[in-house]
Design an enzyme around this catalytic site. Structure first.
Site, PDB file in Angstrom:
ATOM      1  N   SER A   1       6.474  16.694  -1.834  1.00 40.83           N
ATOM      2  CA  SER A   1       7.216  15.787  -2.646  1.00 40.83           C
ATOM      3  C   SER A   1       8.069  16.482  -3.705  1.00 40.83           C
ATOM      4  CB  SER A   1       6.376  14.700  -3.179  1.00 40.83           C
ATOM      5  OG  SER A   1       6.874  13.902  -4.150  1.00 40.83           O
TER       6      SER A   1
ATOM      7  N   TYR B   1      -1.065  13.163  -8.179  1.00 39.87           N
ATOM      8  CA  TYR B   1      -0.258  13.226  -6.999  1.00 39.87           C
ATOM      9  C   TYR B   1       0.715  14.518  -6.990  1.00 39.87           C
ATOM     10  CZ  TYR B   1       3.235  11.850  -3.521  1.00 39.87           C
ATOM     11  OH  TYR B   1       4.330  11.873  -2.477  1.00 39.87           O
TER      12      TYR B   1
HETATM   13  P1  NAP Z   1       3.278   5.150   3.513  1.00 36.22           P
HETATM   14  O1  NAP Z   1       4.166   4.426   4.071  1.00 36.22           O
HETATM   15  O2  NAP Z   1       2.289   4.771   2.625  1.00 36.22           O
HETATM   16  O3  NAP Z   1       2.416   5.562   5.010  1.00 36.22           O
HETATM   17  C1  NAP Z   1       1.209   6.596   4.892  1.00 36.22           C
HETATM   18  C2  NAP Z   1       0.638   6.650   6.000  1.00 36.22           C
HETATM   19  O4  NAP Z   1      -0.288   7.605   5.995  1.00 36.22           O
HETATM   20  C3  NAP Z   1       0.031   5.483   6.862  1.00 36.22           C
HETATM   21  O5  NAP Z   1       0.516   5.790   8.217  1.00 36.22           O
HETATM   22  C4  NAP Z   1      -1.314   5.463   6.624  1.00 36.22           C
HETATM   23  O6  NAP Z   1      -2.197   4.864   7.759  1.00 36.22           O
HETATM   24  C5  NAP Z   1      -1.573   7.169   6.644  1.00 36.22           C
HETATM   25  N1  NAP Z   1      -2.589   7.432   5.964  1.00 36.22           N
HETATM   26  C6  NAP Z   1      -2.938   7.175   4.650  1.00 36.22           C
HETATM   27  N2  NAP Z   1      -4.223   7.767   4.502  1.00 36.22           N
HETATM   28  C7  NAP Z   1      -4.502   8.498   5.336  1.00 36.22           C
HETATM   29  C8  NAP Z   1      -5.692   9.073   5.395  1.00 36.22           C
HETATM   30  N3  NAP Z   1      -6.833   9.437   4.738  1.00 36.22           N
HETATM   31  N4  NAP Z   1      -5.886   9.762   6.839  1.00 36.22           N
HETATM   32  C9  NAP Z   1      -4.924   9.489   7.696  1.00 36.22           C
HETATM   33  N5  NAP Z   1      -3.877   8.760   7.656  1.00 36.22           N
HETATM   34  C10 NAP Z   1      -3.674   8.232   6.282  1.00 36.22           C
HETATM   35  O7  NAP Z   1       3.770   6.588   3.089  1.00 36.22           O
HETATM   36  P2  NAP Z   1       5.181   7.367   3.170  1.00 36.22           P
HETATM   37  O8  NAP Z   1       5.936   6.958   2.080  1.00 36.22           O
HETATM   38  O9  NAP Z   1       5.633   7.478   4.810  1.00 36.22           O
HETATM   39  O10 NAP Z   1       4.572   9.107   2.907  1.00 36.22           O
HETATM   40  C11 NAP Z   1       4.393   9.955   3.962  1.00 36.22           C
HETATM   41  C12 NAP Z   1       4.219  11.435   3.322  1.00 36.22           C
HETATM   42  O11 NAP Z   1       5.553  11.572   2.637  1.00 36.22           O
HETATM   43  C13 NAP Z   1       3.198  11.508   2.220  1.00 36.22           C
HETATM   44  O12 NAP Z   1       2.554  12.642   2.428  1.00 36.22           O
HETATM   45  C14 NAP Z   1       3.967  11.112   0.799  1.00 36.22           C
HETATM   46  O13 NAP Z   1       3.155  11.668  -0.147  1.00 36.22           O
HETATM   47  C15 NAP Z   1       5.193  11.911   1.106  1.00 36.22           C
HETATM   48  N6  NAP Z   1       6.273  11.496   0.224  1.00 36.22           N
HETATM   49  C16 NAP Z   1       6.684  10.271   0.480  1.00 36.22           C
HETATM   50  C17 NAP Z   1       7.818   9.787  -0.449  1.00 36.22           C
HETATM   51  C18 NAP Z   1       8.183   8.440  -0.633  1.00 36.22           C
HETATM   52  O14 NAP Z   1       9.241   8.050  -1.435  1.00 36.22           O
HETATM   53  N7  NAP Z   1       7.831   7.464   0.333  1.00 36.22           N
HETATM   54  C19 NAP Z   1       8.432  10.656  -1.480  1.00 36.22           C
HETATM   55  C20 NAP Z   1       7.814  11.980  -1.471  1.00 36.22           C
HETATM   56  C21 NAP Z   1       6.900  12.449  -0.528  1.00 36.22           C
HETATM   57  P3  NAP Z   1      -2.399   3.266   7.565  1.00 36.22           P
HETATM   58  O15 NAP Z   1      -1.314   2.603   8.154  1.00 36.22           O
HETATM   59  O16 NAP Z   1      -3.637   3.231   8.680  1.00 36.22           O
HETATM   60  O17 NAP Z   1      -2.645   2.930   6.150  1.00 36.22           O
END
Ligand code: NAP
Length: 249
Positions: free
Chosen positions: A144, A158
């Protein structure tokens, strides 16, 4: 193009889901891991199939070693040897100063975002490394922009967990280069997914977008485009890279 088998952690929603569908568009086979939202995972599987690929939904918590091993086994059983892994599952917690963070919050944050990501990376090394009978492959880690911004007053826990992902990417890329595995990380900025709602502020990406040079949040698909490039042979000379996909922020 060669059919490939990809395991994506956290692929039921957000960035992981977008990556899964883009893999489907290339005709690839996808292990769609999720934590608890079976309906969303089933919907992702359908979307991958509609796009032209194959997919299987696999429940499992990346913080648990047995679940990580099982998700690799289930993907291999369904589609054959894994050639790409997207280390995507990650969590945030409600905005808080470090002074107010409980040990329970810190333990869970590092269990999922650090130990979980390391366990997934370890299994990727064991399964894909040419020193262990694999054919090589690509590991893409989701870090991130927080790793370099620090996220004061919101998510310093985080941000630190993502700093660990950057360091792991640098070290592991050197460790696994001789055994045919490229390891890279993407550092997304403010991306419009449900992760912000899970931190208590659904509109966070839009509120903070005023500070983004490109003047808007990014989409999950814009991050997925970069993941697909790093998974593909088009990035064959790229390893150990930390790629900002953050609109210039
Ligand atoms: P999100 O929309 O909250 O989706 C999270 C996903 O991870 C869901 O499929 C969830 O499954 C799964 N998950 C959560 N905890 C888990 C666990 N313990 N074991 C297995 N699966 C798990 O997240 P996102 O925004 O797509 O983020 C994806 C990645 O990108 C993350 O690593 C996040 O830190 C990184 N990121 C995101 C952003 C942003 O702005 N969105 C920015 C920087 C980095 P369920 O559906 O079953 O809950």
């Amino acid at each position: 193009m060669m059919t490939r088998t990809i395991l994506i952690t956290g692929a039921s929603r957000g960035i992981g889901r977008a990556v899964a569908i883009q893999c489907g568009k290339r005709g690839w086979s996808v292990g769609v891991n999720y934590a608890g939202n079976a309906a969303a995972a089933a919907e992702t599987v359908k979307a991958v199939e509609a796009a032209g690929g194959k997919a299987v939904a696999i429940q499992g918590d990346v913080a648990h070693e047995r679940d990580v091993i099982a998700m690799f086994d289930a993907t291999t059983k369904a589609f054959g040897a894994i050639t790409g892994v997207v280390n995507n599952a990650g969590i945030v917690a409600p905005a808080s100063k470090v002074a107010d963070m409980s040990v329970e919050r810190l333990t869970r944050m590092f269990a999922v975002n650090v130990t979980g990501a390391y366990l997934v990376a370890r299994e990727a090394a064991r399964r894909m490394g040419t020193d262990r009978g694999g054919t090589g492959g690509a590991l893409v880690n989701l870090s991130s922009a927080a790793a370099r911004l620090g996220s004061p007053n919101e998510y310093v826990d985080y941000a630190g967990s993502k700093g660990a992902i950057d360091t792991m990417t640098i070290g592991l890329s050197k460790e696994l280069a001789p055994v045919g595995i490229r390891v890279n990380a993407i550092r997304p900025g403010l991306i419009d997914t449900e992760i912000h709602a899970s931190g208590g502020e659904p509109d966070r990406a839009f509120r903070l977008a005023v500070n983004v040079p490109l003047a808007r949040p990014g989409t999950a698909d814009e991050v997925a485009n970069a993941v697909l490039w790093l998974l593909s042979g088009e990035s064959s000379y790229v390893t150990g890279a930390l790629l900002d996909v953050s609109g210039g922020r």
